[in-house]
Design an enzyme around this catalytic site. Structure first.
Site, PDB file in Angstrom:
ATOM      1  CG  ASP A 289      38.923  54.174  -2.121  1.00  0.00           C
ATOM      2  OD1 ASP A 289      38.281  53.954  -1.359  1.00  0.00           O
ATOM      3  OD2 ASP A 289      38.665  54.152  -3.431  1.00  0.00           O
TER       4      ASP A 289
ATOM      5  NE  ARG B 283      36.715  58.954  -8.330  1.00  0.00           N
ATOM      6  CZ  ARG B 283      35.375  58.780  -8.054  1.00  0.00           C
ATOM      7  NH1 ARG B 283      34.487  59.211  -9.344  1.00  0.00           N
ATOM      8  NH2 ARG B 283      34.625  58.244  -7.191  1.00  0.00           N
TER       9      ARG B 283
ATOM     10  CE1 TYR C 245      30.538  53.895  -1.225  1.00  0.00           C
ATOM     11  CE2 TYR C 245      31.500  55.872  -0.053  1.00  0.00           C
ATOM     12  CZ  TYR C 245      30.879  55.136  -1.159  1.00  0.00           C
ATOM     13  OH  TYR C 245      30.842  56.048  -2.336  1.00  0.00           O
TER      14      TYR C 245
ATOM     15  NE  ARG D  16      37.198  57.240 -12.550  1.00  0.00           N
ATOM     16  CZ  ARG D  16      35.972  57.154 -12.135  1.00  0.00           C
ATOM     17  NH1 ARG D  16      35.486  56.132 -11.848  1.00  0.00           N
ATOM     18  NH2 ARG D  16      35.250  58.283 -11.954  1.00  0.00           N
TER      19      ARG D  16
ATOM     20  NE  ARG E 137      41.071  48.709 -14.445  1.00  0.00           N
ATOM     21  CZ  ARG E 137      39.966  49.425 -14.581  1.00  0.00           C
ATOM     22  NH1 ARG E 137      39.151  50.333 -13.781  1.00  0.00           N
ATOM     23  NH2 ARG E 137      39.166  48.951 -15.600  1.00  0.00           N
TER      24      ARG E 137
END
Length: 343
Positions: free
Chosen positions: A75, A26, A152, A30, A39
């Site tokens: 993703d 990652r 998911y 973020r 973003r």
């Protein structure tokens, strides 16, 4: 043209390296202020589906933190999306799949897609990233493991336990295996196309592998990971990261994968004993420890490097970097690995 920095590829092939290579799961995203600016302007899937944005985000950690590889910004849920499911990514809430798979009828809505048609934007991004990287470091492609994607697709959202997904597998095993096989077939085509577009190596993320017992991990996860590794390992090196599934390191090492990612819940010595000497280990710094004061952080990183040793090892975190990690601390992690000497 050959890569200027191929330390990670050397480590995965079991060759001698002048120093331990390092990257962070990652790492594109973020915790970087530069990412936050993008973003604010673009939705998540706009960032994933616009090659120029994907390229910019993928390169940020290489330029800012100095890691030894870029990992494609994308993703794992682009695969269920390509198979015909609606996927919403709600900032700070996580993924929502409003029409989960529970029955035979639900399964009939899904397809094994033509990946060029449905995921072409990913391959276009990879080509652009390779161009912009200009052989500085390798590019890592990736996909979610079939079990993690099933979680998911059946649960319809994130969960700590994925009970519904497990119940689906235990009560409708035949349906579960058909779904897992469809995901596997899609993932093989997807990873092969990433490699054709320019990815130098690929990682399979089984984020929820640790929710299964060793027997169920074999039945619902590893059986399918094995197919993926067999299909792509001759095209590019493969790393398997199955968080929490350290009980199956020996079996994962036998898949033919070049590398195994591990989390912080197993000691280096035990991981090596389980995995054997013919596979590269990657990990396993606790991402929360990146928030320690920098002098302590450096000490802990050095201890990790001593524990793993230089042979067949890639320094990394035991899971993705947290959004509140200061960039200076992320840089300290990378620099400590780069400066470390075994002598």
């Amino acid at each position: 043209m050959s890569l200027k920095n191929d330390l990670i590829l050397k480590a995965l092939r079991g060759e001698n390296v002048e120093r331990i290579p390092v990257w962070m799961m990652r790492q594109a995203g973020r915790y970087l202020p530069e990412y936050m600016k993008l973003r604010e302007k673009y939705s998540f899937f706009e960032r994933c589906q616009t090659p120029e944005l994907t390229c910019e985000i993928t390169l940020q950690p290489v330029d800012i933190v100095g890691v030894d590889a870029a990992i494609l910004f994308s993703d794992i849920l682009v695969v269920p999306q390509a198979m015909g499911m609606e996927v919403q990514l709600i900032e700070s809430k996580g993924p929502v799949l409003p029409e989960p798979i529970h029955t035979e009828k639900d399964l009939q809505r899904l397809i094994v897609p033509d990946v060029q048609e449905k995921l072409g934007y990913v391959f276009n991004a990879i080509k652009l990233i390779k161009q912009e990287l200009n052989n500085r470091v390798p590019l890592i492609g990736f996909a979610g493991a079939p079990w993690t994607l099933l979680c998911y697709m059946v649960q319809g959202k994130g969960s700590k336990t994925f009970d519904e997904a497990k119940v689906f597998c235990y009560t409708q095993p035949e349906l579960a295996h058909r779904l897992l096989q469809m995901i596997t077939d899609t993932t093989i085509a997807y990873l092969k196309a990433q490699i054709s577009a320019g990815a130098d190596l690929v990682q399979i993320f089984d984020s929820w592998g640790g929710l299964l017992s060793p027997q169920d991990f074999e039945e619902f996860s590893l059986k399918y990971i094995r197919q993926i590794v067999a299909a792509v390992k001759d095209d590019a090196p493969v790393i398997i990261f199955a968080k929490g599934a350290w009980h199956s390191l020996e079996e994962m090492a036998q898949t033919g994968a070049n590398g195994l990612g591990i989390d912080w819940c197993i000691a280096a010595k035990e991981a090596r004993e389980f995995a054997g000497n013919n596979v590269t280990l990657q990990g396993n710094f606790d991402p929360a420890k990146l928030l320690s004061p920098i002098p302590q952080l450096k000490k802990d990183v050095q201890q990790m490097l001593r524990d793993f040793g230089k042979e067949r090892y890639i320094a990394n975190l035991g899971h993705g970097i947290l959004p509140n990690v200061p960039v200076d601390n992320a840089r300290a992690f990378v620099d400590t690995v780069k400066e470390f000497s075994m002598v």
